[in-house]
Design an enzyme around this catalytic site. Structure first.
Site, PDB file in Angstrom:
ATOM      1  N   GLU A   1      -6.828  17.433 -25.160  1.00 47.02           N
ATOM      2  CA  GLU A   1      -7.486  18.731 -25.257  1.00 47.02           C
ATOM      3  C   GLU A   1      -7.911  19.174 -23.853  1.00 47.02           C
ATOM      4  OE1 GLU A   1      -9.144  19.455 -29.446  1.00 47.02           O
ATOM      5  OE2 GLU A   1     -10.683  18.316 -28.412  1.00 47.02           O
TER       6      GLU A   1
ATOM      7  N   GLY B   1      -9.884  23.683 -33.631  1.00 43.46           N
ATOM      8  CA  GLY B   1     -11.308  24.008 -33.718  1.00 43.46           C
ATOM      9  C   GLY B   1     -11.515  25.299 -34.481  1.00 43.46           C
TER      10      GLY B   1
ATOM     11  N   HIS C   1     -14.962  13.564 -27.777  1.00 43.13           N
ATOM     12  CA  HIS C   1     -14.663  14.995 -27.626  1.00 43.13           C
ATOM     13  C   HIS C   1     -15.319  15.503 -26.342  1.00 43.13           C
ATOM     14  CE1 HIS C   1     -14.493  19.281 -28.323  1.00 43.13           C
ATOM     15  NE2 HIS C   1     -13.555  19.040 -29.208  1.00 43.13           N
TER      16      HIS C   1
ATOM     17  N   ASN D   1     -11.418  20.537 -36.783  1.00 44.97           N
ATOM     18  CA  ASN D   1     -12.738  20.113 -36.295  1.00 44.97           C
ATOM     19  C   ASN D   1     -13.684  21.308 -36.401  1.00 44.97           C
ATOM     20  OD1 ASN D   1     -14.976  19.252 -34.884  1.00 44.97           O
ATOM     21  ND2 ASN D   1     -13.941  19.109 -32.889  1.00 44.97           N
ATOM     22  N   TRP D   2     -14.600  21.225 -37.358  1.00 46.48           N
ATOM     23  CA  TRP D   2     -15.530  22.341 -37.571  1.00 46.48           C
ATOM     24  C   TRP D   2     -16.649  22.379 -36.529  1.00 46.48           C
ATOM     25  CZ3 TRP D   2     -16.692  23.003 -43.560  1.00 46.48           C
ATOM     26  CH2 TRP D   2     -15.544  23.528 -44.176  1.00 46.48           C
ATOM     27  N   LYS D   3     -16.777  21.292 -35.729  1.00 44.66           N
ATOM     28  CA  LYS D   3     -17.884  21.216 -34.752  1.00 44.66           C
ATOM     29  C   LYS D   3     -19.209  21.470 -35.478  1.00 44.66           C
ATOM     30  CE  LYS D   3     -14.540  22.484 -31.278  1.00 44.66           C
ATOM     31  NZ  LYS D   3     -14.250  23.081 -29.984  1.00 44.66           N
TER      32      LYS D   3
ATOM     33  N   SER E   1      -7.506  25.992 -28.556  1.00 42.53           N
ATOM     34  CA  SER E   1      -7.088  27.342 -28.979  1.00 42.53           C
ATOM     35  C   SER E   1      -5.762  27.353 -29.739  1.00 42.53           C
ATOM     36  CB  SER E   1      -7.024  28.287 -27.768  1.00 42.53           C
ATOM     37  OG  SER E   1      -8.314  28.438 -27.192  1.00 42.53           O
TER      38      SER E   1
ATOM     39  N   GLU F   1     -16.889  18.068 -25.700  1.00 37.82           N
ATOM     40  CA  GLU F   1     -18.237  18.629 -25.868  1.00 37.82           C
ATOM     41  C   GLU F   1     -19.284  17.523 -25.907  1.00 37.82           C
ATOM     42  OE1 GLU F   1     -17.203  20.994 -29.279  1.00 37.82           O
ATOM     43  OE2 GLU F   1     -15.999  22.283 -27.974  1.00 37.82           O
TER      44      GLU F   1
ATOM     45  N   GLY G   1     -11.705  26.762 -27.055  1.00 38.67           N
ATOM     46  CA  GLY G   1     -12.546  27.904 -27.409  1.00 38.67           C
ATOM     47  C   GLY G   1     -12.387  29.096 -26.477  1.00 38.67           C
TER      48      GLY G   1
HETATM   49  P1  13P Z   1     -10.610  25.471 -30.388  1.00 41.11           P
HETATM   50  O1  13P Z   1      -9.409  25.365 -31.308  1.00 41.11           O
HETATM   51  O2  13P Z   1     -11.712  26.309 -30.963  1.00 41.11           O
HETATM   52  O3  13P Z   1     -10.221  25.858 -29.002  1.00 41.11           O
HETATM   53  O4  13P Z   1     -11.230  23.989 -30.282  1.00 41.11           O
HETATM   54  C1  13P Z   1     -10.399  22.929 -29.951  1.00 41.11           C
HETATM   55  C2  13P Z   1     -11.174  21.673 -30.126  1.00 41.11           C
HETATM   56  O5  13P Z   1     -12.059  21.375 -29.339  1.00 41.11           O
HETATM   57  C3  13P Z   1     -10.860  20.826 -31.286  1.00 41.11           C
HETATM   58  O6  13P Z   1     -11.500  19.601 -31.198  1.00 41.11           O
END
Ligand code: 13P
Length: 245
Positions: free
Chosen positions: A165, A228, A96, A10-12, A207, A98, A171
């Site tokens: 998650e 992520g 998600h 997931n590149w966000k 993470s 976020e 993150g």
């Molecule tokens: P990170 O791997 O950067 O912690 O992000 C996880 C995530 O939210 C994947 O959707």
């Protein structure tokens, strides 16, 4: 029942056209031996069109990071599941944390988005996870299973994917321990409302890095990872994919 592992990136809100070369780098990384798993990349919507064909060449499916519940209409700025399918996407992330935090998305809205994905022939990856407060108060499992009940559509387990998650692990460089993650995945499977829970793929996210992926992915109820930050680098993403059991 064997569930095929799924490693997703997931590149966000990251990535410009100059990052389209990621797919070639990944291809070169995987040349020595393809891991026995499904690979799916979730780039920002602006890059989906440029990654579908390169992804096909490398055996990587492409998905959207969100979709609207409606198929079309007066919803400025939104993208429907049908539009993602039309581009050649196979998956879409819904709910998600976020989006739940930044856009106030509720479980009911997440469920409507997951239903929209199924209507369009996409596989929804439905995200659930507790806050640090929830975990410290000992209610992580209750919160996560309630989210599962309210966010997942009535659908065969084989048509959806759940991503656990924990919000405190996203993150932050902190991951759930292998034992805690396995316990939560087992609880999610036990609370799946259908009688086909053994077919349900449950990904861990938060993470995930090349050095912690092997431990997580070797647990019986952890069927893959939603990665992520580490997915932005094709070499780390490939290294994580090589950790599948
Ligand atoms: P990170 O791997 O950067 O912690 O992000 C996880 C995530 O939210 C994947 O959707």
């Amino acid at each position: 029942m064997t569930r095929r592992p799924l490693i997703a990136g997931n590149w966000k809100m990251n990535g410009l056209r100059s990052d389209l070369a990621w797919m070639d780098t990944l291809g070169a990384e995987l040349e020595g031996g393809r891991p026995d798993c499904d690979l799916v990349l979730f780039p920002p919507a602006t890059l989906i069109g440029g990654l579908i064909e390169p992804g096909q060449a490398q055996g990587v499916s492409i998905g959207g990071q969100d979709c609207a519940p409606a198929a079309s209409g007066a919803h400025t700025g939104d993208i429907s599941a049908e539009m993602l399918a039309d581009l050649g996407c196979s998956h879409v992330i819904v709910g998600h944390s976020e989006r739940r935090a930044d856009h106030g998305e509720t479980d009911a809205q997440v469920r409507a988005k997951a239903e929209a994905a199924l209507r369009a022939g996409l596989t929804p990856i439905i995200c659930i996870g507790e806050t640090l407060d929830d975990r410290e108060a000992g209610r992580a499992e209750a919160v996560v299973t309630a989210q599962l009940q309210a966010s997942a559509p009535d659908a065969p387990a084989s048509l959806v994917v759940i991503a656990y998650e924990p919000i405190w692990a996203i993150g932050t460089g902190r991951t759930a321990s292998d034992d805690d993650a396995q316990a939560m995945h087992a609880a999610i499977r036990a609370n799946w409302r259908g009688d086909d829970a053994q077919a349900l793929r449950i990904l861990y996210g938060g993470s995930v890095k090349p050095d912690n992926a092997k431990g997580l992915l070797s647990r019986p109820d952890i069927d893959g990872a939603l990665v992520g930050g580490a997915s932005l680098d094709a070499q780390s993403f490939a290294a994580i994919a090589r950790c599948v059991r």
